[in-house]
Design a protein around this motif. Structure first.
Motif, PDB file in Angstrom:
ATOM      1  N   GLY A  81      25.592  25.818   1.662  1.00  0.00           N
ATOM      2  CA  GLY A  81      25.259  24.771   2.626  1.00  0.00           C
ATOM      3  C   GLY A  81      25.634  23.377   2.181  1.00  0.00           C
ATOM      4  N   LEU A  82      25.181  22.975   0.992  1.00  0.00           N
ATOM      5  CA  LEU A  82      25.465  21.613   0.529  1.00  0.00           C
ATOM      6  C   LEU A  82      26.953  21.377   0.249  1.00  0.00           C
ATOM      7  N   PRO A  83      27.651  22.299  -0.426  1.00  0.00           N
ATOM      8  CA  PRO A  83      29.095  22.068  -0.597  1.00  0.00           C
ATOM      9  C   PRO A  83      29.832  21.919   0.724  1.00  0.00           C
ATOM     10  N   ALA A  84      29.506  22.762   1.708  1.00  0.00           N
ATOM     11  CA  ALA A  84      30.163  22.653   3.011  1.00  0.00           C
ATOM     12  C   ALA A  84      29.812  21.336   3.690  1.00  0.00           C
ATOM     13  N   GLY A  85      28.553  20.923   3.580  1.00  0.00           N
ATOM     14  CA  GLY A  85      28.133  19.673   4.205  1.00  0.00           C
ATOM     15  C   GLY A  85      28.844  18.468   3.622  1.00  0.00           C
ATOM     16  N   PHE A  86      28.886  18.373   2.294  1.00  0.00           N
ATOM     17  CA  PHE A  86      29.533  17.223   1.659  1.00  0.00           C
ATOM     18  C   PHE A  86      31.044  17.237   1.898  1.00  0.00           C
ATOM     19  N   ALA A  87      31.666  18.414   1.833  1.00  0.00           N
ATOM     20  CA  ALA A  87      33.104  18.474   2.060  1.00  0.00           C
ATOM     21  C   ALA A  87      33.450  17.999   3.469  1.00  0.00           C
ATOM     22  N   ALA A  88      32.725  18.480   4.469  1.00  0.00           N
ATOM     23  CA  ALA A  88      33.005  18.093   5.849  1.00  0.00           C
ATOM     24  C   ALA A  88      32.751  16.605   6.068  1.00  0.00           C
ATOM     25  N   ALA A  89      31.664  16.076   5.502  1.00  0.00           N
ATOM     26  CA  ALA A  89      31.340  14.658   5.693  1.00  0.00           C
ATOM     27  C   ALA A  89      32.356  13.749   5.013  1.00  0.00           C
ATOM     28  N   PHE A  90      32.768  14.088   3.800  1.00  0.00           N
ATOM     29  CA  PHE A  90      33.759  13.273   3.091  1.00  0.00           C
ATOM     30  C   PHE A  90      35.088  13.272   3.850  1.00  0.00           C
ATOM     31  N   ILE A  91      35.481  14.446   4.321  1.00  0.00           N
ATOM     32  CA  ILE A  91      36.739  14.531   5.065  1.00  0.00           C
ATOM     33  C   ILE A  91      36.645  13.746   6.371  1.00  0.00           C
TER      34      ILE A  91
END
Length: 307
Positions: free
Chosen positions: A123-133
């Motif tokens: 959850g957190l890796p996907a969340g941060f990756a999507a937000a940064f992108i």
């Protein structure tokens, strides 16, 4: 002791029901955010001055991205992903029950420990990756309510078959199913994930002041990025780049002033033309990336559906 304690005080069915209820409620919160804030665009702070203000502006963006990451990672990538797994466990044949997944979890036997692991490793890796992108490419996405869903589709096309959720070599798709339902569930979650990122970023940016001594409480979410080490490392490296870049820019300006010249000025029409060219180039890069990733994506989805 964790699994034994869980099953001693909560039966397996009770744990599964509790997880399903909590995840459903969290997912509904994410949907409500999209309905309420989906049309909001990111509102940047007023243009800062040079040097120190560059770091303040960076912290502003980092905070917006972190809040969007936490919201989307918890409400959609984690809660939605956990709920999708429960649905697929229920629709899978009896032979799948109890089998080990790629993450070494037993199909049909949910645990609190497994849910916590999914949060930190999914959850957190996907969340941060999507937000940064999103922060990096947002200006090249459609305006309004289409920005988030398009982000989700783009991330699904570019990373879905090579990273997650549609890696063809993932043994889970040979265990749970049907394949078409797996594709439908995770595709819908990807679109919703992008929509929540854009909605939360748009809503929060309109209320977030630039950092200052009196506004520190607005920046407490950055502590979560520090605790989640991968995101903290990325943000820390970014801060160093901003600081060094600001110092170099200041040195260049000082050298020009000593040489008797001023900073080059750019007229409004020329600046607009350059901005338009950058926008077209950015959209072109995104389009090329999506088209290039499409064959692998179609192959992976076809493989999953046919199992």
């Amino acid at each position: 002791m964790g699994a034994e304690w869980t099953h001693l005080y909560l039966g397996g069915d009770d744990v599964g029901l509790a997880i399903a209820v909590v995840c459903t409620l969290l997912l509904l919160v994410g949907l409500a955010m999209v309905v309420a804030w989906g049309g909001l665009m990111v509102r940047e702070p007023s243009a800062p001055g040079p040097e120190v203000s560059a770091l303040r502006r960076y912290l502003w963006w980092a905070n917006v991205a972190t809040v969007a990451a936490l919201a989307s990672g918890i409400l959609v990538a984690w809660a939605g992903g956990r709920l999708a797994m429960r649905i697929l466990a229920a629709t899978s044949p009896a032979s799948a029950q109890g089998r080990l997944t790629e993450a070494q979890a037993n199909v049909g036997f949910p645990t609190i420990e497994g849910s916590i692991a999914l949060l930190f490793f999914g959850g957190l890796p996907a969340g941060f990756a999507a937000a940064f992108i999103y922060v990096l490419i947002r200006r090249w996405l459609p305006a309004g309510r289409w920005a988030g869903p398009v982000l989700g589709v783009l991330l699904l096309l570019v990373f879905g078959a090579s990273v997650e959720p549609f890696r063809a070599d993932n043994i889970d798709f040979a265990i749970v199913g049907p394949g078409w339902l797996s594709v439908a569930l995770f595709s819908a979650l990807a679109v919703l994930h992008g929509a929540v990122v854009a909605a939360v970023a748009g809503a929060f940016s309109g209320r977030l002041p630039l950092p200052s001594g009196q506004k520190w409480k607005y920046y407490l979410p950055l502590l979560a990025a520090v605790v989640f080490v991968p995101a903290g490392v990325v943000l820390g490296v970014g801060a160093l780049v901003v600081i060094v870049g600001a110092q170099l820019a200041a040195a260049v300006r000082a050298r020009r002033l000593r040489a008797g010249g001023g900073a080059p000025s750019v007229g409004a029409p020329e600046a607009a033309r350059r901005g338009g060219a950058v926008d077209w180039a950015g959209r072109g890069v995104l389009g090329v990336a999506a088209v290039a990733a499409l064959p692998l994506f179609v192959t992976a989805v076809t493989s999953i559906v046919s199992r």
